[in-house]
Design an enzyme around this catalytic site. Sequence first.
Site, PDB file in Angstrom:
ATOM      1  N   GLU A  81     -36.181  66.776  15.672  1.00  0.00           N
ATOM      2  CA  GLU A  81     -35.501  68.063  15.588  1.00  0.00           C
ATOM      3  C   GLU A  81     -34.484  68.131  14.449  1.00  0.00           C
ATOM      4  O   GLU A  81     -33.999  69.216  14.105  1.00  0.00           O
ATOM      5  CB  GLU A  81     -34.780  68.352  16.918  1.00  0.00           C
ATOM      6  CG  GLU A  81     -35.705  68.588  18.099  1.00  0.00           C
ATOM      7  CD  GLU A  81     -36.473  69.893  18.015  1.00  0.00           C
ATOM      8  OE1 GLU A  81     -36.133  70.732  17.160  1.00  0.00           O
ATOM      9  OE2 GLU A  81     -37.428  70.070  18.798  1.00  0.00           O
ATOM     10  N   GLU A 112     -43.878  47.331  25.666  1.00  0.00           N
ATOM     11  CA  GLU A 112     -42.434  47.188  25.821  1.00  0.00           C
ATOM     12  C   GLU A 112     -42.010  45.740  26.062  1.00  0.00           C
ATOM     13  O   GLU A 112     -40.828  45.411  25.976  1.00  0.00           O
ATOM     14  CB  GLU A 112     -41.921  48.070  26.945  1.00  0.00           C
ATOM     15  CG  GLU A 112     -42.296  47.641  28.340  1.00  0.00           C
ATOM     16  CD  GLU A 112     -41.594  48.496  29.387  1.00  0.00           C
ATOM     17  OE1 GLU A 112     -40.856  47.917  30.205  1.00  0.00           O
ATOM     18  OE2 GLU A 112     -41.780  49.721  29.388  1.00  0.00           O
TER      19      GLU A 112
END
Length: 271
Positions: A81, A112
Amino acid sequence: MNFKKITETPSNYNDLEQMDTNTLLKKINEEDQKIASAVALVIPQITKLVDAAALRFEKGGRLFYIGAGTSGRLGILDASEIPPTFGMPHERVVGIIAGGDSAIRKAVENAEDNTTQAWVDLKAHNINENDVLIGIAASGTTPYVLGGIHKAKAHGILTAGITNNPGSPLAIASDIAIEINVGPEFLTGSTRMKSGTSQKLALNMISTALMIRIGRVKGNKMVNMQLSNEKLVDRGTRYLVEGLGISYAEAEKLLKTHGSVQKATEAYNAL
């Protein structure tokens, strides 16, 4: 390491499957109302991080987010953004997720748990001591994130950790620990809920405050937003009408000529 993993403690509610929909939603909302208060308690740490990041940004530094699963996706969301909202190049705020971009939509098995891959991913961006690295992990124990934080610190890079377990390995390893205790999740262990929301709030605060500090906002306006659609062109034009006292037509022409509200304003004032 002995610490209380709050993110894994049982929900305050039981027999969820026996609740009607209205009750479920009310109880979720009751839990959600605790989040902003928990974030408020870590504003001093967020302040320290933003101030440190602003100093580095002004020297050409960058901001990196690393995370896995929901945490990784939230970092990518925030980073994505920055260009449209503040007109910054994509490479100035970078979100990296364990497992690569394919993990944004679909979980990548065991990604992960890799303790070395984060540093490989960061080196691909030539991360250096002018940059800031934020590790995001609700548990505070994600190996991918911890590996990246440890390596970054060893290379003199400022690190921060956003976690929902105070005293976790991520909090201890980071230069700046942002420990947001939102309590047990409504659905036990589902950290995409309160924990994820708290992370989103913290990331909003970090990136928005940082962009304001480095001059990408004027007054309360997004004067460097990308003019990527008619709505944003109209918004920018109205900003110029209000700020410069000129007609809509003149403002629109000025905006389209210079490409941003800030550049248009500077050009107009230079006349």
